[in-house]
Design an enzyme around this catalytic site. Sequence first.
Site, mmCIF file in Angstrom:
data_model
loop_
_atom_site.group_PDB
_atom_site.id
_atom_site.type_symbol
_atom_site.label_atom_id
_atom_site.label_comp_id
_atom_site.label_asym_id
_atom_site.label_seq_id
_atom_site.Cartn_x
_atom_site.Cartn_y
_atom_site.Cartn_z
ATOM 1 N N SER A 61 1.101 -1.524 -0.273
ATOM 2 C CA SER A 61 -0.182 -0.475 0.588
ATOM 3 C C SER A 61 0.908 1.329 -0.053
ATOM 4 O O SER A 61 1.948 1.185 0.499
ATOM 5 C CB SER A 61 -1.180 -0.205 1.224
ATOM 6 O OG SER A 61 -2.118 -1.346 1.478
HETATM 7 N N1 SAH Z 1 -0.730 -4.581 3.712
HETATM 8 C C1 SAH Z 1 0.085 -5.165 2.728
HETATM 9 C C2 SAH Z 1 -1.118 -4.710 1.664
HETATM 10 C C3 SAH Z 1 -0.894 -6.518 0.716
HETATM 11 S S1 SAH Z 1 -1.881 -6.665 -0.780
HETATM 12 C C4 SAH Z 1 1.087 -4.444 2.495
HETATM 13 O O1 SAH Z 1 1.074 -2.780 2.910
HETATM 14 O O2 SAH Z 1 2.058 -5.335 1.503
HETATM 15 C C5 SAH Z 1 -4.028 -7.030 0.184
HETATM 16 C C6 SAH Z 1 -3.667 -8.078 -0.184
HETATM 17 O O3 SAH Z 1 -4.682 -9.082 0.774
HETATM 18 C C7 SAH Z 1 -2.798 -9.122 -1.020
HETATM 19 O O4 SAH Z 1 -1.711 -9.954 -0.371
HETATM 20 C C8 SAH Z 1 -3.913 -9.821 -1.752
HETATM 21 O O5 SAH Z 1 -3.709 -11.337 -1.879
HETATM 22 C C9 SAH Z 1 -4.493 -10.371 0.359
HETATM 23 N N2 SAH Z 1 -5.382 -10.547 0.424
HETATM 24 C C10 SAH Z 1 -7.046 -10.562 -0.415
HETATM 25 N N3 SAH Z 1 -8.037 -11.477 0.482
HETATM 26 C C11 SAH Z 1 -7.316 -11.759 1.411
HETATM 27 C C12 SAH Z 1 -8.209 -13.511 2.501
HETATM 28 N N4 SAH Z 1 -9.298 -13.631 2.046
HETATM 29 N N5 SAH Z 1 -7.911 -13.372 3.336
HETATM 30 C C13 SAH Z 1 -6.265 -12.667 3.560
HETATM 31 N N6 SAH Z 1 -5.518 -12.229 2.483
HETATM 32 C C14 SAH Z 1 -6.396 -11.954 1.617
#
Ligand code: SAH
Length: 213
Positions: A61
């Site tokens: 993010s």
């Molecule tokens: N906080 C993270 C954001 C990553 S993007 C950072 O700063 O790197 C959001 C993430 O949510 C992705 O890696 C995606 O695979 C994950 N995601 C999507 N649906 C999900 C679910 N149901 N349970 C767990 N993770 C999930």
Amino acid sequence: MNFARARARMVEEQLVDRGVSDLRVLAVMSEVERHRFVAEALQQRAYDDKALPIGERQTISQPYMVGLMTQILELRGGERVLEIGTGCGYQTAVLAELAATVYTIERLAPLAAAARATLAACGYANVVTRVGDGTIGWAEEAPFDRILITAGTPQVPRPLVTQLREGGSLVFPVGEEQLQTLVRIRKEAEGLREEYFGDCRFVKLVGRYGWRE
Ligand code: SAH
């Protein structure tokens, strides 16, 4: 590249200038080495004002979003936090600096493995990781004082509301695939109270109580 200088600029121009004012959040984001959470080829851009790819079609993010979401979680240090969407683990690290324990769930095993390795290399001993569908929460460890979802969802996943302690809050982006609103739900004795913090754009929360694939 001087990462410390890039980080100081990021905090001033992307966080302070846009209204992130919680001094503890600013201090932590001045310290956590964001470049360690992205691939080597992207490290020069780690402090840019944007989301960056982390593999598996997911993103780290934008720094401002991390700052804003962390600020509205209002962490005081003693909380048990549940994070859904570990991704590369950067937001996890910021939470781990400000709370007692962070439980974090990632759906995609390769991302979870990389995040676990980076967080361990950074020395975080108060983070517990899990691979799975975060929309069903983590019942064995509930209730949580705070819950943060870092992926966009069409509606609030009900199990997460159930797993939130009374007095606690849940922060998440809700809306359509391409555009969401950042929401905080507080669980109070009288019921749920919702507050809105503006538009945002996240990758999809995919799971039983989120988007279908
Ligand atoms: N906080 C993270 C954001 C990553 S993007 C950072 O700063 O790197 C959001 C993430 O949510 C992705 O890696 C995606 O695979 C994950 N995601 C999507 N649906 C999900 C679910 N149901 N349970 C767990 N993770 C999930």
